[in-house]
Design an enzyme around this catalytic site. Structure first.
Site, PDB file in Angstrom:
ATOM      1  N   CYS A  62      37.258  46.246  57.714  1.00  0.00           N
ATOM      2  CA  CYS A  62      38.879  46.088  57.569  1.00  0.00           C
ATOM      3  C   CYS A  62      39.298  47.544  57.975  1.00  0.00           C
ATOM      4  CB  CYS A  62      39.040  45.468  56.353  1.00  0.00           C
ATOM      5  SG  CYS A  62      40.941  45.512  55.970  1.00  0.00           S
TER       6      CYS A  62
ATOM      7  N   CYS B 223      43.194  50.201  51.550  1.00  0.00           N
ATOM      8  CA  CYS B 223      43.743  49.659  50.116  1.00  0.00           C
ATOM      9  C   CYS B 223      42.767  50.353  49.134  1.00  0.00           C
ATOM     10  CB  CYS B 223      43.601  48.287  50.215  1.00  0.00           C
ATOM     11  SG  CYS B 223      44.854  47.335  51.178  1.00  0.00           S
TER      12      CYS B 223
ATOM     13  N   CYS C 170      39.823  48.659  47.285  1.00  0.00           N
ATOM     14  CA  CYS C 170      38.963  47.520  48.037  1.00  0.00           C
ATOM     15  C   CYS C 170      37.720  48.107  48.548  1.00  0.00           C
ATOM     16  CB  CYS C 170      39.712  47.031  49.107  1.00  0.00           C
ATOM     17  SG  CYS C 170      39.038  45.695  49.991  1.00  0.00           S
TER      18      CYS C 170
ATOM     19  N   CYS D 115      38.533  28.378  48.336  1.00  0.00           N
ATOM     20  CA  CYS D 115      39.452  29.511  48.858  1.00  0.00           C
ATOM     21  C   CYS D 115      38.717  30.326  49.918  1.00  0.00           C
ATOM     22  CB  CYS D 115      39.878  30.658  47.720  1.00  0.00           C
ATOM     23  SG  CYS D 115      40.685  29.673  46.438  1.00  0.00           S
TER      24      CYS D 115
ATOM     25  N   CYS E  28      42.607  26.714  50.290  1.00  0.00           N
ATOM     26  CA  CYS E  28      43.562  27.846  50.448  1.00  0.00           C
ATOM     27  C   CYS E  28      43.049  28.772  51.314  1.00  0.00           C
ATOM     28  CB  CYS E  28      43.456  28.366  48.934  1.00  0.00           C
ATOM     29  SG  CYS E  28      44.505  30.014  48.808  1.00  0.00           S
TER      30      CYS E  28
ATOM     31  N   CYS F   1      50.469  31.633  46.422  1.00  0.00           N
ATOM     32  CA  CYS F   1      49.647  32.111  45.477  1.00  0.00           C
ATOM     33  C   CYS F   1      49.884  33.534  45.740  1.00  0.00           C
ATOM     34  CB  CYS F   1      48.376  31.624  45.591  1.00  0.00           C
ATOM     35  SG  CYS F   1      47.136  32.518  44.596  1.00  0.00           S
TER      36      CYS F   1
ATOM     37  N   ARG G  77      45.800  32.556  36.774  1.00  0.00           N
ATOM     38  CA  ARG G  77      44.106  32.564  37.111  1.00  0.00           C
ATOM     39  C   ARG G  77      43.609  33.884  36.528  1.00  0.00           C
ATOM     40  NH1 ARG G  77      44.100  32.152  41.933  1.00  0.00           N
ATOM     41  NH2 ARG G  77      44.274  29.761  41.959  1.00  0.00           N
TER      42      ARG G  77
END
Length: 402
Positions: free
Chosen positions: A65, A69, A72, A109, A142, A202, A272
């Site tokens: 990536c 962040c 992460c 997901c 999702c 979401c 959740r």
């Protein structure tokens, strides 16, 4: 406690608490935590009964990536040692999804690391959605692919996606301290794009990054304003090799208060427990089911979760039931308001959100536990023994945990 009675009354009427009331929930003492859970549990049962929705993650593309962040394990320059692989083929993703569905999940997901999808990536995911839905009747899907460009949400909806996840993560005021390669406004824009395309939105948060109570309330009130169908609450897993590796700020009681606050602010929304429940709630996970009505089954994106069978036993032992594929997740008034799609098919409240996946990956919990005979950890001692990098399931030749 007058505060809790007031919040229960407001939650049963779907009335927004004040910021002061939300802050007061976070400020309650550990001596009062069972009272807080009992009060928020009344609101949870009013709108969701004793059902627990199970969601299952499939990591379509791991690592690699370009975003920075801080939380992460898949971030730019990560040295965490996670699995790294490019896009799974549709049949590989469908096979991985089938394991979770066989374990009782009703939603899959599909998550991919990265800033956001190219149009070619959207085509890839569309093919994967088609493969999963052809082989699993009634499954909800999702997508969680990062920042969306114009028209991409509509294409995902046309491909059969029911929902889209993209988390706000933290307050607008502190967002720049966590990520510099995109903005808080970028995230809000993607959630709005999902809404506008008719996808079930979401969006959630990560707790434990060193934020203040005010920051937590800010982000939850911002989420309430965005009105997602689902709010995943992640608890930071300080993975070695990430900038936040030393941030062990949570206790089980603190996690319960945060979940209760979210339930009071978002009474009729699917809440959740996402990344980090095994690491931070630990043996108090069953209490959290009185606050949240949804969890992930089995492993997360880059780290291991507790055994899927243990999840099912925990739900049963706590007196809850797994939500069936034929049951609608959201209360009737929200399902009717959404109309069609997720709202009428029970998909309205899931989404991804496992440790702020939003295309930037996950550093969620494991349930490895201390070795037999090991000393009992001191209160607030970092539980690095509970964090294990995922080495099974998607992207490997080993069977998944589901």
């Amino acid at each position: 406690m007058d505060l809790l009675n007031t919040l229960v009354d407001k939650g049963l009427r779907r009335e927004l608490p004040t910021r002061e009331e939300a802050l007061a929930v976070l400020a309650t003492s550990d001596d009062d935590v069972l009272d807080v859970v009992a009060a928020a549990g009344k609101v949870r049962r009013q709108w969701f009964g004793r059902r627990v929705k199970l969601n299952y993650l499939v990591n379509l593309k791991s690592g690699l990536c370009p975003e920075d962040c801080s939380y992460c394990s898949q971030r730019l320059g990560s040295s965490t040692g996670i699995l790294k692989y490019s896009w799974l083929k549709p049949d590989e993703a469908s096979k991985a999804a089938a394991a979770g569905l066989a374990g009782g999940a009703k939603r899959v997901c599909l998550v991919a690391s990265g800033r956001g999808p190219t149009d070619r990536d959207v085509d890839r995911v569309a093919g994967t959605i088609k493969a999963i839905k052809e082989q699993n009747e009634g499954v909800e899907v999702c997508a969680c692919l990062g920042l969306l460009s114009d028209g991409q949400a509509e294409r995902l909806r046309e491909a059969g996606a029911d929902a889209y996840n993209h988390n706000l993560n933290t307050s607008e005021g502190t967002y720049g301290d966590i990520t510099t390669t995109h903005t808080y406004a970028d995230r809000v824009d993607t959630v709005n794009k999902a809404h506008a395309a008719g996808l079930s939105a979401c969006s959630g948060l990560i707790a434990g990054m060193g934020e203040s109570d005010e920051d937590l309330v800010d982000v939850v009130f911002s989420l309430r304003e965005l009105d997602p169908d689902s709010v995943p609450v992640n608890f930071l897993i300080p993975v070695e090799g990430t900038p936040l590796a030393k941030e062990w700020n949570l206790t089980p009681q603190r996690c319960l208060r945060i979940l209760a606050m979210v339930r009071f602010v978002c009474p009729d929304v699917e809440v959740r427990i996402a990344g980090g429940r095994e690491v931070h709630l630990r043996t108090m996970q069953p209490l959290a089911l009185h606050l949240a009505n949804s969890i992930f089954l089995g492993d997360y994106l880059t780290t291991e979760g507790q055994a899927g069978q243990a999840d099912l036993e925990m739900i049963a032992d706590a007196g809850f039931t797994v939500e069936g594929a034929d049951e609608v997740t959201l209360p009737q008034h929200r399902a009717e308001f959404r109309g069609g799609g997720c709202g009428s098919h029970g998909a309205e409240g899931a989404g991804c959100g496992s440790h702020a996946e939003d295309g930037c990956g996950s550093v969620c919990g494991s349930h490895e536990g201390a070795a037999e005979g090991a000393a009992v950890p001191a209160v607030n001692e970092p539980r690095t023994d509970l964090v294990a990098v995922r080495r099974r399931g998607a992207g490997t030749d080993l069977a998944p945990n589901a």
